[in-house]
Write a protein that holds these residues in place. Structure first.
Motif, PDB file in Angstrom:
ATOM      1  N   THR A  72      32.529  34.945 -11.887  1.00 26.75           N
ATOM      2  CA  THR A  72      33.108  34.190 -13.011  1.00 26.75           C
ATOM      3  C   THR A  72      32.537  32.774 -13.124  1.00 26.75           C
ATOM      4  OG1 THR A  72      34.961  33.517 -11.601  1.00 26.75           O
ATOM      5  CG2 THR A  72      35.301  35.463 -13.000  1.00 26.75           C
ATOM      6  N   ASN A  73      31.722  32.385 -12.154  1.00 24.09           N
ATOM      7  CA  ASN A  73      31.106  31.057 -12.243  1.00 24.09           C
ATOM      8  C   ASN A  73      29.636  31.102 -12.623  1.00 24.09           C
ATOM      9  OD1 ASN A  73      33.132  29.144 -11.926  1.00 24.09           O
ATOM     10  ND2 ASN A  73      33.279  29.653  -9.745  1.00 24.09           N
ATOM     11  N   ASN A  74      29.150  32.289 -13.081  1.00 21.16           N
ATOM     12  CA  ASN A  74      27.755  32.314 -13.530  1.00 21.16           C
ATOM     13  C   ASN A  74      27.607  31.416 -14.754  1.00 21.16           C
ATOM     14  OD1 ASN A  74      27.290  33.977 -16.168  1.00 21.16           O
ATOM     15  ND2 ASN A  74      28.786  35.196 -15.021  1.00 21.16           N
ATOM     16  N   ILE A  75      26.368  31.008 -14.994  1.00 20.66           N
ATOM     17  CA  ILE A  75      26.129  29.963 -16.012  1.00 20.66           C
ATOM     18  C   ILE A  75      26.571  30.382 -17.415  1.00 20.66           C
ATOM     19  CG2 ILE A  75      23.705  30.552 -16.446  1.00 20.66           C
ATOM     20  CD1 ILE A  75      23.915  27.124 -15.888  1.00 20.66           C
ATOM     21  N   PHE A  76      26.437  31.674 -17.749  1.00 21.00           N
ATOM     22  CA  PHE A  76      26.835  32.083 -19.102  1.00 21.00           C
ATOM     23  C   PHE A  76      28.361  32.166 -19.223  1.00 21.00           C
ATOM     24  CE2 PHE A  76      22.496  34.350 -19.867  1.00 21.00           C
ATOM     25  CZ  PHE A  76      21.871  33.113 -19.883  1.00 21.00           C
ATOM     26  N   ALA A  77      29.048  32.488 -18.140  1.00 16.46           N
ATOM     27  CA  ALA A  77      30.517  32.443 -18.157  1.00 16.46           C
ATOM     28  C   ALA A  77      30.964  30.997 -18.406  1.00 16.46           C
ATOM     29  CB  ALA A  77      31.082  32.951 -16.841  1.00 16.46           C
ATOM     30  N   ARG A  78      30.254  30.067 -17.799  1.00 14.12           N
ATOM     31  CA  ARG A  78      30.612  28.655 -17.971  1.00 14.12           C
ATOM     32  C   ARG A  78      30.307  28.175 -19.389  1.00 14.12           C
ATOM     33  NH1 ARG A  78      28.628  25.006 -13.372  1.00 14.12           N
ATOM     34  NH2 ARG A  78      30.343  23.755 -14.177  1.00 14.12           N
ATOM     35  N   ILE A  79      29.228  28.688 -19.976  1.00 18.10           N
ATOM     36  CA  ILE A  79      28.932  28.371 -21.382  1.00 18.10           C
ATOM     37  C   ILE A  79      30.042  28.938 -22.274  1.00 18.10           C
ATOM     38  CG2 ILE A  79      27.370  28.979 -23.300  1.00 18.10           C
ATOM     39  CD1 ILE A  79      25.022  28.501 -21.344  1.00 18.10           C
ATOM     40  N   LEU A  80      30.453  30.176 -22.012  1.00 18.91           N
ATOM     41  CA  LEU A  80      31.522  30.794 -22.821  1.00 18.91           C
ATOM     42  C   LEU A  80      32.822  30.004 -22.730  1.00 18.91           C
ATOM     43  CD1 LEU A  80      31.248  34.674 -22.309  1.00 18.91           C
ATOM     44  CD2 LEU A  80      30.986  33.405 -24.450  1.00 18.91           C
ATOM     45  N   ARG A  81      33.090  29.428 -21.560  1.00 17.12           N
ATOM     46  CA  ARG A  81      34.328  28.639 -21.392  1.00 17.12           C
ATOM     47  C   ARG A  81      34.181  27.223 -21.936  1.00 17.12           C
ATOM     48  NH1 ARG A  81      34.623  31.223 -16.115  1.00 17.12           N
ATOM     49  NH2 ARG A  81      33.812  29.344 -15.099  1.00 17.12           N
TER      50      ARG A  81
END
Ligand code: AMP
Length: 119
Positions: free
Chosen positions: A5-14
Motif C-alpha cells: 500500500t506504500n508503492n509510489i502509485f498508491a501514494r499518487i492515488l492518495r
C-alpha cells in the motif's frame, strides 16, 4: 504477490505525491511518466489494489475492468494518438522488469515507434 500500500502509485492515488494528471474518472487515473521514453508517455492505473494484470483480471469487479480499459482508450483519443498510432504495454513481474507493483498501462506515442523490441 501481496499489494504494497506504500508503492509510489498508491501514494499518487492518495494524493500524497503529485503527478501530471491527464485524465481521471471513478475507475482510473492517467498521468505523464516521470521519465518519458517517447514524446508522449502516459501511465494509466486502476483505482484499486492490484499488482498486475493477472491479479486485476482475476479479482477486480467487472465494472472496474471495463472502466479501466475504457479509460485507456479515452486517453489515447484525448491525446490525439489514435490516427497517428501508439503503443500500449504493461510490464508484469521480474522478467518484464516491473518496477512499480501497482498495475499500470504505458501509452507511448508522438513519433514513429519502430518495431517492438524483444531482447
Ligand atoms: P514499470 O517498469 O512498468 O513498472 O514502469 C514504472 C514506470 O513508472 C517507469 O516508466 C517510471 O519512469 C514511472 N514512474 C516512477 N515513479 C513515477 C512518478 N512518481 N510519477 C510518474 N511516473 C513514475
Amino acid at each position: 504477490m501481496a499489494y504494497d500500500t506504500n508503492n509510489i502509485f498508491a501514494r499518487i492515488l492518495r494524493g500524497e505525491i503529485p503527478c501530471k494528471k491527464v485524465y481521471e474518472d471513478e475507475f482510473s487515473l492517467a498521468f505523464h511518466d516521470i521519465n518519458p521514453q517517447a514524446p508522449t508517455h502516459v501511465l494509466v492505473i486502476p483505482k484499486g489494489e492490484y499488482v498486475s494484470m493477472a491479479d486485476f483480471t482475476a479479482e477486480a469487479p467487472a465494472e472496474l475492468v471495463a472502466g479501466f480499459f475504457r479509460a485507456v482508450g479515452k486517453v489515447a483519443e484525448e491525446l490525439e494518438l489514435v490516427e497517428p498510432g501508439y503503443r500500449i504495454l504493461a510490464n508484469a513481474g521480474t522478467n518484464a522488469h516491473q518496477e512499480v507493483p501497482h498495475l499500470h498501462i504505458h501509452i507511448f506515442g508522438g513519433k514513429p515507434l519502430g518495431p517492438m523490441l524483444v531482447r
